[in-house]
Motif scaffolding. Sequence first.
Motif, PDB file in Angstrom:
ATOM      1  N   ALA A 143     -32.737  22.562 -16.771  1.00  9.60           N
ATOM      2  CA  ALA A 143     -32.276  21.592 -15.780  1.00  9.60           C
ATOM      3  C   ALA A 143     -32.730  22.061 -14.401  1.00  9.60           C
ATOM      4  CB  ALA A 143     -30.759  21.510 -15.843  1.00  9.60           C
ATOM      5  N   PRO A 144     -32.634  21.187 -13.380  1.00  5.49           N
ATOM      6  CA  PRO A 144     -32.946  21.638 -12.022  1.00  5.49           C
ATOM      7  C   PRO A 144     -32.112  22.876 -11.700  1.00  5.49           C
ATOM      8  CG  PRO A 144     -32.444  19.299 -12.030  1.00  5.49           C
ATOM      9  CD  PRO A 144     -32.261  19.787 -13.422  1.00  5.49           C
ATOM     10  N   PRO A 146     -38.392  18.832 -30.273  1.00  7.40           N
ATOM     11  CA  PRO A 146     -38.348  18.080 -29.015  1.00  7.40           C
ATOM     12  C   PRO A 146     -37.021  17.365 -28.783  1.00  7.40           C
ATOM     13  CG  PRO A 146     -39.793  17.009 -30.609  1.00  7.40           C
ATOM     14  CD  PRO A 146     -39.398  18.333 -31.200  1.00  7.40           C
ATOM     15  N   THR A 147     -36.215  17.158 -29.832  1.00  9.31           N
ATOM     16  CA  THR A 147     -34.945  16.473 -29.591  1.00  9.31           C
ATOM     17  C   THR A 147     -33.878  17.446 -29.101  1.00  9.31           C
ATOM     18  OG1 THR A 147     -34.337  16.821 -31.891  1.00  9.31           O
ATOM     19  CG2 THR A 147     -35.337  14.705 -31.340  1.00  9.31           C
ATOM     20  N   ASP A 148     -34.147  18.751 -29.224  1.00  5.76           N
ATOM     21  CA  ASP A 148     -33.213  19.752 -28.722  1.00  5.76           C
ATOM     22  C   ASP A 148     -33.220  19.704 -27.191  1.00  5.76           C
ATOM     23  OD1 ASP A 148     -31.871  21.948 -27.922  1.00  5.76           O
ATOM     24  OD2 ASP A 148     -32.920  23.370 -29.203  1.00  5.76           O
ATOM     25  N   PRO A 149     -32.048  19.491 -26.609  1.00 12.44           N
ATOM     26  CA  PRO A 149     -32.040  19.343 -25.147  1.00 12.44           C
ATOM     27  C   PRO A 149     -32.516  20.580 -24.408  1.00 12.44           C
ATOM     28  CG  PRO A 149     -29.797  19.444 -26.053  1.00 12.44           C
ATOM     29  CD  PRO A 149     -30.725  19.325 -27.209  1.00 12.44           C
ATOM     30  N   SER A 150     -32.430  21.751 -25.079  1.00 15.24           N
ATOM     31  CA  SER A 150     -32.828  22.948 -24.352  1.00 15.24           C
ATOM     32  C   SER A 150     -34.338  23.172 -24.409  1.00 15.24           C
ATOM     33  CB  SER A 150     -32.093  24.165 -24.912  1.00 15.24           C
ATOM     34  OG  SER A 150     -32.563  24.430 -26.215  1.00 15.24           O
ATOM     35  N   PRO A 191     -27.299  16.844 -15.764  1.00 12.95           N
ATOM     36  CA  PRO A 191     -27.644  17.901 -14.806  1.00 12.95           C
ATOM     37  C   PRO A 191     -28.219  17.362 -13.500  1.00 12.95           C
ATOM     38  CG  PRO A 191     -28.605  18.316 -16.962  1.00 12.95           C
ATOM     39  CD  PRO A 191     -28.020  16.957 -17.014  1.00 12.95           C
ATOM     40  N   GLN A 192     -28.805  16.176 -13.521  1.00 10.41           N
ATOM     41  CA  GLN A 192     -29.424  15.687 -12.290  1.00 10.41           C
ATOM     42  C   GLN A 192     -28.427  14.956 -11.402  1.00 10.41           C
ATOM     43  OE1 GLN A 192     -29.636  14.460 -15.274  1.00 10.41           O
ATOM     44  NE2 GLN A 192     -30.539  12.443 -15.374  1.00 10.41           N
ATOM     45  N   GLY A 193     -27.147  14.892 -11.807  1.00  6.31           N
ATOM     46  CA  GLY A 193     -26.146  14.199 -11.005  1.00  6.31           C
ATOM     47  C   GLY A 193     -26.060  12.736 -11.390  1.00  6.31           C
TER      48      GLY A 193
END
Lengths: 310, 385, 490
Positions: free
Chosen positions: A102-103, C5-9, C478-480
């Motif tokens: 993430a950022p 690729p589907t793993d968010p990490s 995470p980006q708000g």
Amino acid sequence: MNWNLFLTELVAGVSHGAVYALIALGYSMVYGILKLLNFAHGDVYMVGSFIGFGIITVFGGATNLSIPVWALLIVMLLCAMLGGGLLGVMIERFAYRRLRNAPRIAPLITALGVSFFLENAAQLVLGAQYQSYDSFGWKSPIALRHFTLPASTVISYAEVIIIAGTIVLVVALTLFVQRTQLGKAMRATSFDREAAAMMGIDVDNVIVATFFIGSALAGAAGVFNGIEYQQVWPYMGFTAGLYAFIAAVVGGIGNLPGAVLGGLTIGLAQAFSIGYISSTFSDAVVFAILIAVMIVRPSGLLGKAAVSKV
Amino acid sequence: MVRRFGLIAAAAAALLLAVVSAASARPSAQAAATASCSKGVSIGMQAPITGPAGSIGSDQLHWAEFYFTQWNKTHKLKIHLVQEDTQLDPSKASTTAQALASNGSVMGVIGPAGSDEVQAVAPIFKKAGLAFASGSATRVSLTGGAWKGYFFRDVPNDGVQGPTDANYMMSALGVKSGSKVMVVDDQESYSTGLADIVQQTLASKGVTVDRESVSQKSTDFSSLIAKVDASTKVVFLPFQVASEAQLFAQQLQAQGKTAVAFGSDGTFDSSKFTVNGSYISFFAPDVTTIPADAAVVKAFHKQFPGATSPFGAPNYVLAQMYATAITKACKDNKISRAEVRKDVLKVSLKSTILGGPMKLTANGDVAGAKFHIFKIENGKYVTIA
Amino acid sequence: MSTDPTDPSAPRVGVDEWVASHEQRRAYRAGVAGMVERRLERVPSPAFYLAFGIAAAVVPALTSNGYVIDVGLNTLLYMLLALGLNITVGYAGLLDLGYVAFYGFAAYGYAMLASPKFGLHWDTLAVIPLAVLATVILGFLVALPSRRLVGDYLAIVTLFFGELFATVYQNGEHMSFFGHFGAHDVTGGPNGIPNIDQFNVFGARIGALNYTAYYYVALIFFMVLLFAMYLVDRSRTGRAWKSLREDPLAAELMGMPVNRLKLIAFASGAGIAGLAGTIFAAANTAVFASEFDFTSGLLIIVYAMLILGGAGSLGGVILGALVVNVSLEVLRTPGHATWIFYVLIAATLVAKLRPWHALAIVLAGTAAFGFIVHAIVSSAWPRGVHGQAPVGGILGSGLSHWVILPSSPMTIGNVAFIFLVLAVLALTLLKGWWQKLAMIPTLYLAAFVWENRLAVEPSITRLILVGVILIVLMNARPQGLLGTSRVEIV
């Protein structure tokens, strides 16, 4: 020259700096690998300190210990390190892991959230009162007995234990990082995470190990702080964390010997500015020195200058 | 992205609506909540419940809560405690003061804890006609001025404690013109205020005062103790945390200094500040050691296990004071903020857990305020003056 | 590291936002909802800002409650702070951890020039520009040596600066120059500067405690600056800042004056904070250094607002400040907090549990589980149900037949709280039906802990919840809320 004043400040600065250094190591290790400013790290230290306090209570309380002092110290250290380490691993697993790509600022805010949570949960469960290790009241009062140095300066057993304990832990950590397979994997991951992953290093494991070791050191620092400075309370981690963070940065964040040097620098700067300049403005003096250091050497005392790759 | 945007726009609209509706609904709901002697009356409580001063604030809250829990068990007139957390921050204190002022069922307020906070909330409470009484704000100038009849306190102010302590040092501890005293404040307004008064009193009599200060954030006193020299007779410690005074006194002994530690009321805690030979000033005996209070303290610890601090018990007495005043107002059938304010001044408690009678002067200070000096002998507090 | 690729990490290398949302854009929702969505999409953002401004302007007309207005004023001050921070952090990407010092500096500046402290009572029209200008210069001076620092080192130097400011002002009652020139009381030390003048323009004076007036002052300043920022956002400078944030090196190579851009971003952010500081000082009538140091949490809250709303987004500034400050205030009242707690749990279950019969089973299971536990406890240990629900009303009396309420809940509640935290964490590791089954006792445990411990200590609970909300929201987005996600492109 007043040698007594000088030596006393030296002893105070080194023993205080040792505690900062232990906390700073965890900051630095995590930063080195994840480039994450783990603001919750100070609260792990707080939890470690409370674990130590719990052990004292379990063994009969300060004035009525049911086991010898040396055994108590070992049990306290082991439990605080284990507890702190597990807490660190949990924080990584549940709060930070999803945010690795993430950022940069998102995990920072998450870390602040974790810190809020831990401080206030501690107040809910343990109460806001200051608790005391009361190591002055132990059967063998380690904080009151002392060795005498030149110029009738005294160094208490507690200070000796802290300084010796820190040296042992730092040496152990250095050997671990330099000699073991996992330590090498850590260094590789810290150097370049993606390249390390491509070389077959299990980065997840390395990160978990980093959090465990860093947080265990913070737990030990919590116990060390308790035996010399007595008090434990839920908000103790905030300030200690701030100073340790500064220590990590001054030494060069991500650099382990730097973290130790930084811790000692902060401890000594505080002690000597109280002794020789002004107790009121000792913090201001420390901050001013640090700003100057950072401007002259932006990467810290031992940090390597960041070279941007194109 | 598109779906997210819609979702967020909807959420934003809903939130705005909620804010506006809350803004319009909340006062009407609260205006409806008026005090009534049959349905119940509220007392507000402002204290630094969380944050670095949480140890003080949570203890203050617990003692007041404890009193009203006991009260409600045995009385038909129910009194609720509405707690507001100020974190010892004057601007948060004034926001929460607004909340209490606009709550129609609140008839009086206990707190806030700090003198700065008292100054911040005073105009708000005066405008709302509310009585507010602090169990720890000791700055001299708070009473008798613009807020006479609104602000009260049941602890004697610094103008009593400072000179008492300084005079005792001169008369009994061998401090005289030309000798040296170190005064260490902890950079909070309670501490600096008291330290200033002691410093002035001593300096006016020719004593050399070494004024130092330590941040509450740091616990390293050994650096400072190294500066205590052989000619220093006394180290005066107006701290707010008893265990810090303990640590200071212990390190003083550990480094072999002959100066004695002298704590203020903030350090008065017979379980935490126990270094033999030290002195402490306090306006009342220690509740945990008064035999008559044993039952109360035991019941308190049953409801709130764990430690307590000297800042707690005065709030119990304030709760008692409000309960008495409200009972009187209800008996006269005139329950209102103005009536409670008047009745508070008429309250006269024959004996409180602080070990004496409690009555307020017209200015709002506690009548007959006197500080006692204690000496610690074998870990026990012994009254010597 | 996983390469799924589907793993968010996993890094989504080479995928940018537009490509990533391709599927989503194709799947336009049909019907009215979809149409509304697309319409909303086309509305230019100033329309939303204007709508906010009008709604905010109406609030004081709807209520005379001083508390609501004061919270509104605080929220607007937070918005101003977040707006300034948005320039430094959101646009230019400079992590400024000493930001609150600028706010405090201007607040003290106003206090010194318009209070009995030094006997100065200058006109507000002179003090505000002067204080803001001084803050801009200070911002410039702080940024000057920092301009060659990158990333976190800048954060650290500014953090030191912020602490230095707070320490000096906290102890400024006996200022001397290395022991020379006497001891002067410059800042009032821990006693701060009280009795600050109200705003006073050509003799017209805002009355004391007139929060409504300050509310409008803050609102007008905020709206003007918001539209100004909207224009800056699309200007040459705004675009340059953003490219600086994305890649300073590339920006420099493109011939952008990187150092000058950094200085301007820093100084203008500081200026907006300074403006907010003067309003704060006048509305609050007193300033104290402790309100501006790191431990006061002000910096953390402003950052949380900015990041939660979405750094770099003007709408996010409004939304973030509203969400954070309003929830902080609403959670103060135990009654409100209890409703929010249960409604949030229910809403999360409804949104996350699919298919619907799983939801029904979990809810029914929880209800049944509770009654069974309650029945067992009331027969085996009668003292276990003798306590009182902390919040009265329908909810409280209904719950007292379902939740165990021991007569002295402190110790058992604390233990249950720790177990609850562990249970919730464990729940996130489970999958499928195991997770749903485990949810039943966890939900009951949550209600138990809430009624016995959390609702009893509203002040502490409030901050625990803020911590949890920060962690959960950051993990979920995470980006708000209004930010755009940035993807690493190799």
